[in-house]
Design an enzyme around this catalytic site. Structure first.
Site, PDB file in Angstrom:
ATOM      1  N   HIS A  57       0.877  -1.174   0.000  1.00 45.33           N
ATOM      2  CA  HIS A  57       0.000   0.000   0.000  1.00 45.33           C
ATOM      3  C   HIS A  57       0.910   1.218   0.000  1.00 45.33           C
ATOM      4  O   HIS A  57       2.135   1.085   0.039  1.00 45.33           O
ATOM      5  CB  HIS A  57      -0.962  -0.033   1.187  1.00 45.33           C
ATOM      6  CG  HIS A  57      -0.316   0.012   2.536  1.00 45.33           C
ATOM      7  ND1 HIS A  57       0.652  -0.889   2.943  1.00 45.33           N
ATOM      8  CD2 HIS A  57      -0.471   0.866   3.580  1.00 45.33           C
ATOM      9  CE1 HIS A  57       1.034  -0.597   4.169  1.00 45.33           C
ATOM     10  NE2 HIS A  57       0.381   0.462   4.580  1.00 45.33           N
ATOM     11  N   HIS A  59       1.212   3.914   2.118  1.00 46.79           N
ATOM     12  CA  HIS A  59       1.532   4.708   3.311  1.00 46.79           C
ATOM     13  C   HIS A  59       3.028   5.040   3.288  1.00 46.79           C
ATOM     14  O   HIS A  59       3.843   4.266   2.779  1.00 46.79           O
ATOM     15  CB  HIS A  59       1.163   3.942   4.593  1.00 46.79           C
ATOM     16  CG  HIS A  59      -0.298   4.020   4.913  1.00 46.79           C
ATOM     17  ND1 HIS A  59      -0.938   3.113   5.725  1.00 46.79           N
ATOM     18  CD2 HIS A  59      -1.248   4.917   4.515  1.00 46.79           C
ATOM     19  CE1 HIS A  59      -2.233   3.442   5.826  1.00 46.79           C
ATOM     20  NE2 HIS A  59      -2.432   4.529   5.100  1.00 46.79           N
ATOM     21  N   ASP A  61       5.490   4.958   5.258  1.00 48.21           N
ATOM     22  CA  ASP A  61       6.537   4.071   5.789  1.00 48.21           C
ATOM     23  C   ASP A  61       6.834   2.890   4.854  1.00 48.21           C
ATOM     24  O   ASP A  61       7.762   2.119   5.096  1.00 48.21           O
ATOM     25  CB  ASP A  61       6.171   3.569   7.201  1.00 48.21           C
ATOM     26  CG  ASP A  61       4.835   2.874   7.270  1.00 48.21           C
ATOM     27  OD1 ASP A  61       3.891   3.300   6.568  1.00 48.21           O
ATOM     28  OD2 ASP A  61       4.718   1.893   8.032  1.00 48.21           O
ATOM     29  N   HIS A  62       6.065   2.766   3.778  1.00 47.41           N
ATOM     30  CA  HIS A  62       6.318   1.693   2.802  1.00 47.41           C
ATOM     31  C   HIS A  62       6.844   2.223   1.471  1.00 47.41           C
ATOM     32  O   HIS A  62       7.170   1.454   0.571  1.00 47.41           O
ATOM     33  CB  HIS A  62       5.046   0.874   2.583  1.00 47.41           C
ATOM     34  CG  HIS A  62       4.604   0.174   3.827  1.00 47.41           C
ATOM     35  ND1 HIS A  62       4.793  -1.163   4.048  1.00 47.41           N
ATOM     36  CD2 HIS A  62       4.042   0.670   4.962  1.00 47.41           C
ATOM     37  CE1 HIS A  62       4.348  -1.484   5.252  1.00 47.41           C
ATOM     38  NE2 HIS A  62       3.882  -0.389   5.838  1.00 47.41           N
ATOM     39  N   HIS A 163      -6.907  -2.454   5.284  1.00 43.39           N
ATOM     40  CA  HIS A 163      -6.087  -1.612   6.150  1.00 43.39           C
ATOM     41  C   HIS A 163      -6.738  -0.215   6.201  1.00 43.39           C
ATOM     42  O   HIS A 163      -6.059   0.800   6.198  1.00 43.39           O
ATOM     43  CB  HIS A 163      -4.673  -1.560   5.538  1.00 43.39           C
ATOM     44  CG  HIS A 163      -3.637  -0.855   6.334  1.00 43.39           C
ATOM     45  ND1 HIS A 163      -3.513  -0.953   7.695  1.00 43.39           N
ATOM     46  CD2 HIS A 163      -2.639  -0.022   5.933  1.00 43.39           C
ATOM     47  CE1 HIS A 163      -2.481  -0.205   8.090  1.00 43.39           C
ATOM     48  NE2 HIS A 163      -1.944   0.376   7.044  1.00 43.39           N
ATOM     49  N   ASP A 239       0.276  -4.907   7.499  1.00 41.62           N
ATOM     50  CA  ASP A 239      -0.682  -3.802   7.619  1.00 41.62           C
ATOM     51  C   ASP A 239      -2.111  -4.181   7.227  1.00 41.62           C
ATOM     52  O   ASP A 239      -2.621  -3.723   6.204  1.00 41.62           O
ATOM     53  CB  ASP A 239      -0.219  -2.599   6.778  1.00 41.62           C
ATOM     54  CG  ASP A 239       1.091  -2.002   7.257  1.00 41.62           C
ATOM     55  OD1 ASP A 239       2.047  -2.776   7.400  1.00 41.62           O
ATOM     56  OD2 ASP A 239       1.140  -0.777   7.488  1.00 41.62           O
ATOM     57  N   HIS A 301       8.389  -5.352  10.768  1.00 42.04           N
ATOM     58  CA  HIS A 301       7.502  -4.194  10.919  1.00 42.04           C
ATOM     59  C   HIS A 301       6.914  -4.141  12.333  1.00 42.04           C
ATOM     60  O   HIS A 301       5.700  -4.163  12.528  1.00 42.04           O
ATOM     61  CB  HIS A 301       6.379  -4.256   9.862  1.00 42.04           C
ATOM     62  CG  HIS A 301       5.738  -2.910   9.589  1.00 42.04           C
ATOM     63  ND1 HIS A 301       6.137  -1.738  10.187  1.00 42.04           N
ATOM     64  CD2 HIS A 301       4.701  -2.558   8.771  1.00 42.04           C
ATOM     65  CE1 HIS A 301       5.374  -0.730   9.746  1.00 42.04           C
ATOM     66  NE2 HIS A 301       4.499  -1.198   8.886  1.00 42.04           N
TER      67      HIS A 301
HETATM   68 ZN   LIG Z   1       3.122   0.127   7.754  1.00 41.25          ZN
HETATM   69 ZN   LIG Z   2      -0.004   1.209   6.590  1.00 40.51          ZN
END
Ligand SMILES: [Zn+2]
Ligand SMILES: [Zn+2]
Length: 335
Positions: A57, A59, A61-62, A163, A239, A301
């Site tokens: 996805h 977000h 942090d990815h 998520h 996630d 994670h």
């Molecule tokens: Zn994450």
């Molecule tokens: Zn996420």
């Protein structure tokens, strides 16, 4: 063919997964997510050699390590450039691509394909470096039945998880469906013929074929008639909210998967928080591994809200449910 994996990034920081598929004549690399600094310890040759980049996805942090990936490969023509992700990936990637000045880019012949994975189809857009990434060329949709990438050596399957936004889980395994189950022909009311050879021919690229005067989708025929179980697969899940429905879907999705690399974000005492944020506890990751009959679970994670001692508890809480659980090997030196 052998499959190797390497979790990238440190404990409590952003993580990613590099998968290498190797046989005697070819090495292919798949990257799953690329958060902040996840690529900094990779040899440059690995970065240049990644064949497909998959986002679970979008977000931050990815995704935030994408600049390092793009810096290395923005004008790469030695390989095709493929990015995969959930719906809206093309829109967000176009912003990433356009975050630079491209006034000298006419000389580059690079093409970037962005594939948005929906539950039953993949929609592909293509962007050209020479155009400064201004145009999202719509290449249309292709239906899928779980397998989103079908390569000569391996297959990648995807599942859509929740998520609070669609989040993709991925499984990679050797492409082992190479024999035809003739006993299934009569179920479909079909007679054997030369067309069966096309099912096994990897280079045959038509989406449908005519059998006995009727059109059939290749994906449908392959699903029904090809057999042989994939071996040694691995899966990457992160996630999402674990509902009974998701657990049921994952049991099917994780068949033939040996190793599960999965988020273990929260301690069991923070289950309510995990649910609120549509994340997993480490114990839930272990429950998935147990119910799906996985051989080994690798947790990654983990939340940076915890300290080192609590990270050890995250691991032991998972091990109470599923013994063969570990952190990535390179984390051991840090804890
Ligand atoms: Zn994450
Ligand atoms: Zn996420």
């Amino acid at each position: 063919m052998s499959i190797h994996f390497q979790v990238l990034g440190q404990m409590g920081m952003d993580n990613a997964l590099l998968v290498k598929l190797e046989n005697y004549r070819k090495l292919e690399r798949l990257l799953f997510d690329c958060g902040d600094r996840t690529l900094s310890d990779l040899p440059y040759s690995d970065l240049l050699g990644i064949d497909h980049l998959f986002f679970s996805h979008l977000h931050v942090d990815h995704v935030s390590g994408f600049d390092a990936y793009f810096r290395a490969n923005f004008n790469r023509t030695s390989k095709e450039n493929h990015i995969w992700g959930p719906p809206e990936t093309a829109r967000i990637m176009q912003h990433r691509f356009q975050g630079y000045m491209w006034n000298l880019a006419e000389q580059y012949g690079t093409v970037w394909q962005v594939h948005e994975v929906f539950p039953e189809h993949v929609h592909t857009y293509c962007f050209e470096t020479a155009e400064g990434f201004r145009i999202a060329h719509d290449l249309g949709q292709v239906k899928h039945q779980g397998v989103i990438l079908d390569q000569e050596q391996y297959q990648v399957r995807a599942i859509t998880l929740d998520h609070q936004t669609p989040c993709l889980g991925f499984a990679v395994h050797e492409r082992a469906k190479t024999r035809i189950d003739l006993s299934k022909l009569s179920d479909l009311g079909l007679r054997s013929g030369k067309w069966l050879e096309l099912l096994k021919d990897f280079h045959f690229s038509e989406e449908s074929i005519e059998v006995d005067g009727k059109q059939y989708s290749m994906a449908f025929l392959k699903e029904k008639l090809l057999m042989g179980h994939p071996r040694g697969g691995l899966a990457y899940l992160t996630d999402f909210l674990l509902t009974p429905e998701a657990l049921g879907d994952l049991r099917g999705f994780l068949q033939h998967v040996d190793v599960l690399i999965c988020e273990g974000q929260y301690l069991h005492e923070d289950l309510a928080r995990a649910r609120r944020n549509f994340h997993l506890t480490s114990r839930q990751a272990a429950q998935i591994a147990l119910e799906a009959g996985i051989h080994k679970l690798v947790l990654m994670h983990v939340s940076k809200r915890y300290e080192a001692a609590q990270w050890q508890r995250l691991l032991s809480e998972a091990q109470e449910v599923f013994v063969n659980t570990a952190f990535p090997e390179h984390w051991a030196e840090m804890s």
